[in-house]
Structure formats: C-alpha cells, structure tokens
Design a protein around this motif. Structure first.
Motif, PDB file in Angstrom:
ATOM      1  N   UNK A   6      50.326  82.726  54.666  1.00  0.00           N
ATOM      2  CA  UNK A   6      49.185  82.681  56.043  1.00  0.00           C
ATOM      3  C   UNK A   6      49.338  83.271  57.379  1.00  0.00           C
ATOM      4  N   UNK A   7      50.986  82.888  57.288  1.00  0.00           N
ATOM      5  CA  UNK A   7      51.750  83.621  59.225  1.00  0.00           C
ATOM      6  C   UNK A   7      52.730  84.113  59.297  1.00  0.00           C
ATOM      7  N   UNK A  37      54.327  64.888  55.600  1.00  0.00           N
ATOM      8  CA  UNK A  37      52.704  63.915  54.944  1.00  0.00           C
ATOM      9  C   UNK A  37      53.549  62.728  54.226  1.00  0.00           C
ATOM     10  N   UNK A  60      50.004  65.389  50.488  1.00  0.00           N
ATOM     11  CA  UNK A  60      49.394  66.519  50.362  1.00  0.00           C
ATOM     12  C   UNK A  60      49.490  67.988  49.520  1.00  0.00           C
ATOM     13  N   UNK A  61      50.260  68.157  48.612  1.00  0.00           N
ATOM     14  CA  UNK A  61      50.274  69.425  48.425  1.00  0.00           C
ATOM     15  C   UNK A  61      48.957  69.736  47.605  1.00  0.00           C
ATOM     16  N   UNK A  62      48.292  70.675  47.838  1.00  0.00           N
ATOM     17  CA  UNK A  62      47.298  71.519  47.448  1.00  0.00           C
ATOM     18  C   UNK A  62      47.296  71.447  45.983  1.00  0.00           C
ATOM     19  N   UNK A  63      46.418  70.419  45.349  1.00  0.00           N
ATOM     20  CA  UNK A  63      46.626  70.630  43.839  1.00  0.00           C
ATOM     21  C   UNK A  63      46.244  71.576  43.343  1.00  0.00           C
ATOM     22  N   UNK A  64      45.645  72.785  43.725  1.00  0.00           N
ATOM     23  CA  UNK A  64      45.148  73.731  43.520  1.00  0.00           C
ATOM     24  C   UNK A  64      45.897  75.033  43.243  1.00  0.00           C
ATOM     25  N   UNK A 100      54.837  69.577  59.330  1.00  0.00           N
ATOM     26  CA  UNK A 100      54.683  68.162  59.143  1.00  0.00           C
ATOM     27  C   UNK A 100      55.380  67.550  57.759  1.00  0.00           C
ATOM     28  N   UNK A 113      51.425  75.924  64.585  1.00  0.00           N
ATOM     29  CA  UNK A 113      53.011  76.684  63.929  1.00  0.00           C
ATOM     30  C   UNK A 113      53.996  76.529  63.699  1.00  0.00           C
ATOM     31  N   UNK A 159      52.535  79.044  51.174  1.00  0.00           N
ATOM     32  CA  UNK A 159      51.608  79.169  51.514  1.00  0.00           C
ATOM     33  C   UNK A 159      51.494  79.265  52.894  1.00  0.00           C
ATOM     34  N   UNK A 190      58.274  72.461  52.109  1.00  0.00           N
ATOM     35  CA  UNK A 190      56.878  73.039  52.334  1.00  0.00           C
ATOM     36  C   UNK A 190      56.766  73.503  54.037  1.00  0.00           C
TER      37      UNK A 190
END
Ligand SMILES: Nc1ncnc2c1ncn2[C@@H]1O[C@H](COP(=O)(O)OP(=O)(O)OP(=O)(O)O)[C@@H](O)[C@H]1O
Ligand SMILES: [Mg+2]
Lengths: 279, 258
Positions: A112-113, A91, A95-99, A89, A85, A108, A157
């Motif tokens: 989440x946090x 990448x 490595x993006x979230x495709x949805x 990182x 946390x 995101x 991100x």
C-alpha cells in the motif's frame, strides 16, 4: 538507557467516557522517544482504549494527545494518516485480514505504501516473519493459526514498514514461555537497533519489567505510578504493590464497579422477583 | 403524547442515519478513482458480486419471460394482436421487470453478502487495523465493491431482459404458435433505443448505486456483534427493496409520462 530525547507521546489531562462510565479522568502520561514504555493495569482499566486514543481511533472528551509534536485529534484526515504511517499497531486480537494469507497480510502495508518490487517485498516479508518465528507458516490462512501465532503475524505486519513508534496491545498474552521470551527479546532488539519508540500495554508485570525503560501503572482512570521498573516494583504505595504482586485484596478492586454481591443475591431473597427485576 | 415522542425520536434517528449514510457515500465516492485504478481487484469484485447473482438472475429471467409470454398472449389474443407479443414482452422487461427484479435479486443475493462481509470485517477490527495502517478502509475495501456493484447491476439487468425475451419467445412462438418473424420484427420496430433501452439502463444504474450503497453502509454501520451483523444484513435487504420500488415509481413517472 537509550534515547531520552524528550517525550514523543504526551497525554495531557485526558478524559474519556464510555457511555456513563468514566474510563479516564484527567490522565497524564509522557512517553520518551527511543524508550520502551510499559503501561500496566488490571483488565478493563482502559489500556486498549488508551492506545486507540493515541492512534486517533477514538476522540477524547477532554485533554489532548500529542505525538511527535502534533496534536492527534486536531489533525486533518490526511495528516492523521501521515502520522499513522510512522506508527505500527499490534491489535489485541491480531485483526489479521481474513481474506489474505499470512504472507499477504504482512506484505499489505508494503504494497500500500511503497513502490518496492515484488522481489524486495518478498525478502522483507520473509525477514519479518523470520523474526517472529513464522517464516514457514507464510502460506497458512489466518483461520489456520492459533491465537498466539496470529498475534505474532500481526506483530510482523505492524513492523513491516519499520515504523518509528510501535504500539503493542498485550503482545505476550496467549504466548508460551518460549515465544514470550523471544517476543520480549525481539521488542528490545527492534527498539535498540531501529531506534524505535515502543509502547507496550500489558498486565504481564514480570516479563515486561525485564525490558521496559519506564513503567506506568493505571488505576481508576489515572496513572498512579510512573518510573523505572525497579522503582515501580519496589513501590510502597499499596495499590501499586497490590497490582505488581497480584494480591487479591487491596485498594485496586478485582470486581467491575457496581453494587456489592450481597445486594444482588440477598436483594432477590428479601424483595422477591420485583426487587430482582429492578436490579 | 408518548406516541409523538416516539415518532419524534424515530424521525431524528432517521435523519441521523441519513446524515451518516451521506458522509459515508461522499468518502466512498472520493475513493472511486483509486478503486478504478486497481483493475485486478475491481475485476475480482465484479466477478464476485456478478457470479454470486448470475445463475439466480438467469433462471428468474427465464421464468419471468415465460410468464410474460403466457399472460401477454392471453391478453393480446382477445384483440387479435398476438403478433405484438414480442413487443409487449420486450417492453415490460426492458422498462420495468429487468431493472427492478434484477435489482431485487441482487439485493437479496449479493447486497446482503456485502453487508455481512463489511460488518464482520468491522466486528473483527480488520477495518480499524487497516485505518491504523494509514489505509482508508472506505477507499480500499468499500469503494471497489461499490464500483463493482454499479457495473454489475446493469449487466445483470441486461442478462435478465435478454433471457426473459427468450423465455417469452419459447412460450409464445414455441408453445402458443405466434409467428416467429412477427414476434421479432414487431419487437425491433417498437422498442426505442433512447426511450426504452437507455431509460432501462439508467434505472438499473440508479438501482445499482442505491442498493450497493445501502448494503455497504449497513455493513459499515453495523453494531460490532454477531447480532449486529445479522441485523445489518436483514436491514440491507429490507431497505434496498423499499428503495428500489420507491425509486422505480419516481423514475418511471419522470421517464415515461408523455
Ligand atoms: N465499545 C465499548 N463500548 C462501551 N464500553 C467499552 C467499549 N470498549 C471498552 N469499554 C469499556 O472501557 C473500559 C476499558 O476497556 P479496555 O478495553 O480499554 O480495557 P483494557 O485495559 O484493555 O482491558 P484488558 O486488559 O482486558 O484488555 C472497560 O471498562 C470496558 O467496559
Ligand atoms: Mg485491552
């Protein structure tokens, strides 16, 4: 030089194998808190692998990785997540979230946090996107981005939660000179204004030498040179010089290790199909 | 000797996969409370896996019910018992065909899609990226889909059976002239809530758990290449189908052996 409060990330005697291939053989590197540390090396030397070992995604065969005093591979899952946390990182492929669209990708980690209100999250996301020059691309989907744009969204991100350590995997690959210059400036600025520690993995010697505090050159599973950029660039060591100056011939092989080409090509001519099948 | 070595290796591989699958399941189960708390995401996932299979389930249920009506009538009319057609159709659907066929259709339609989706997320490093953001992908991505599958499959089975009964009625009463009142009253009198309906629900919950587990695990265990994902997708359907048939035998012998 900022920071200098001792090593935040320490790699000691690290050995790691992929199948029968040794990627690292007793590697030692220390990365100081508050600095920008560049890890350089030819393609396939194991730079991405090193970041995955630091982040605890891969386990070393021998040796240890210490981040902020904790030995990464001895942490329980919850302690490991607590460490991550504090880490951002980037990448190599984004490595993006495709949805999720660009905005939601950056939002995101915040959602989440943290328990921030949507309004606050919106402001943070827009600021982070502004920093990478993509505020107006927030409604696009990952499939609509170019490779360089996707990587910049991924950077936004990665820094959304204002981490203490940022690991950048090839942030400059695929960027045009303008974005590359901007990203380099952004990395320096983030590092200084937020007191971050940055670890940048790259083979773009020229761009990174301008902002790095310390550079490490990897070759053959070891660190062959460490020091400030001027020292590395002025190094008389042949393999360091070859890599820095981009010379095709020298101690660092351009080719993936294996039998020489003569054996592959001429072996077939000499031994016929049977010999070829053996290869 | 070669064959023994081969067999031994296969058995070891199997045990290893089973072990990994169990660890996977345990971690997903630990994520279920969190998944249940994210109501919006859960509803979206149920909608997705449910909607993906619904039309297929409804159409198949109708045809299976119609075939049952036809075959059941031909059988029963020999004993002059065609009045019991409603009961026969309903029992066949509620006890067996509803849970089994809907689980198979779900495995082929939604299960394979789950395996492909998770496999691709792994291949494109989305799962690893999520893990590096200190969000456990097994909790955040897999658990909601797992829970959605467990909820959706019994609902799909219920729809399958309901539509099937209507199909049987259409053929039996509408085309073959069985008495409508007898069709329904025999069914009502003969279908037992606990023995038949509850057992049917238990079956489809078990199938829902197993098929969704296998599909998600295959996706998560996929070799991160295009070929790996395609193999995982195929494998999810093969293993799910075998598991459904095998478990159906076990459950049936436990439930209906008296
Ligand atoms: N999943 C894997 N399985 C087997 N070998 C791998 C795997 N990933 C990487 N390798 C091997 O590990 C070595 C290091 O790979 P790595 O991706 O760390 O290189 P890199 O320095 O990041 O290269 P680049 O600059 O091209 O990104 C390579 O020789 C590669 O062949
Ligand atoms: Mg790399």
């Amino acid at each position: 030089m900022p920071g200098g409060a001792g090593p935040l990330v320490l790699v000691e005697g690290l050995s790691f194998q992929r199948g029968s291939r040794t990627v690292f053989d007793s590697l030692d590197i220390s990365m100081a808190k508050g600095e920008i540390t560049a890890v350089l090396g030819p393609s396939g030397v194991g730079k991405t692998t090193l970041l995955k070992l630091i982040g605890g995604e891969l386990r070393p065969d021998r040796g240890r990785v210490v981040v902020g005093g904790d030995e990464v591979h001895r942490l329980s899952r919850s302690r490991l997540y607590a460490m991550r946390r504090r880490m951002g990182v980037l990448f190599q492929a984004g490595a993006l979230f495709t949805d999720l669209d660009v905005f939601d990708n950056v939002a995101f980690p915040l959602r989440e946090h943290t328990r921030l209100s949507e309004e606050l999250i919106r402001n943070i996301v827009l600021l982070k996107l502004e920093a990478v020059g993509l505020r107006n691309a927030r409604h696009l989907w990952p499939r609509e981005l170019s490779g360089g744009m996707a990587r910049r969204v991924a950077l936004a991100r990665a820094i959304a939660l204002d981490p203490e350590i940022v690991l950048y995997d090839e942030p400059l690959a695929g960027q045009d000179p303008i974005s590359a210059g901007m990203l380099v400036a952004l990395m320096r600025q983030l590092n200084d204004s937020l007191g971050l520690t940055s670890i940048v993995v790259t083979h773009d010697v020229e761009e990174i030498a301008g902002i790095a505090d310390t550079m490490h050159v990897l070759s053959g599973g070891r660190c062959i040179a460490s020091g400030p950029p001027e020292e590395i660039r002025g190094s008389a060591e042949p393999s360091v010089r070859q890599f820095i100056q981009g010379l095709p011939d020298g101690p660092v092989p351009f080719h993936f290790p294996g039998p020489p080409i003569a054996e592959d090509l001429l072996g077939m001519a000499a031994g016929g199909p049977a010999a070829a099948a053996r290869a | 000797m070669e064959a023994f070595a081969w067999l031994g290796r296969r058995v070891l591989d199997w045990v290893e996969v089973l072990g990994r699958g169990t660890v996977f399941l345990a971690r997903v189960l630990a994520g279920l409370p969190g998944a249940a708390a994210r109501v919006r995401d859960l509803v979206r996932q149920i909608g997705r896996v449910g909607a993906e299979s619904m039309v297929l389930i409804l159409v198949s249920g109708l045809f299976v019910g119609m075939v049952l009506g036809l075959q059941g009538y031909n059988m029963l009319v020999r004993f002059g018992a065609e009045e019991s057609l409603g009961l026969a159709v309903a029992l066949a659907l509620v006890r067996e065909l509803g849970p089994v066929v809907s689980a198979l259709l779900y495995a082929g339609r939604a299960g394979s899609a789950l395996a492909a989706e998770i496999g691709l997320m792994k291949t494109t490093e989305q799962l690893a990226a999520m893990g590096m953001m200190a969000v456990d992908p097994l909790h955040r991505v897999v658990a909601p889909r797992f829970l959605a599958g467990i909820i959706a499959v019994p609902l799909l089975a219920a729809m399958f059976s309901a539509v099937g009964v209507l199909g049987g009625q259409f053929v039996g009463v509408g085309l073959l002239g069985v008495d409508d009142g007898a069709f329904w009253s025999q069914m009502q009198a003969g279908v037992d809530l606990r023995d038949d309906i509850a057992n049917g629900i238990v079956k489809s919950v078990v199938f829902g758990v197993v098929v969704t587990w296998i599909s998600l695990f295959q996706g998560h265990d996929a070799v991160p290449t295009s070929e790996g994902v395609s193999r995982a997708t195929t494998r999810s359907v093969v293993w799910s189908s075998l598991a459904v048939f095998g478990l159906d035998f076990v459950l049936t012998s436990l439930m209906f052996n008296d």
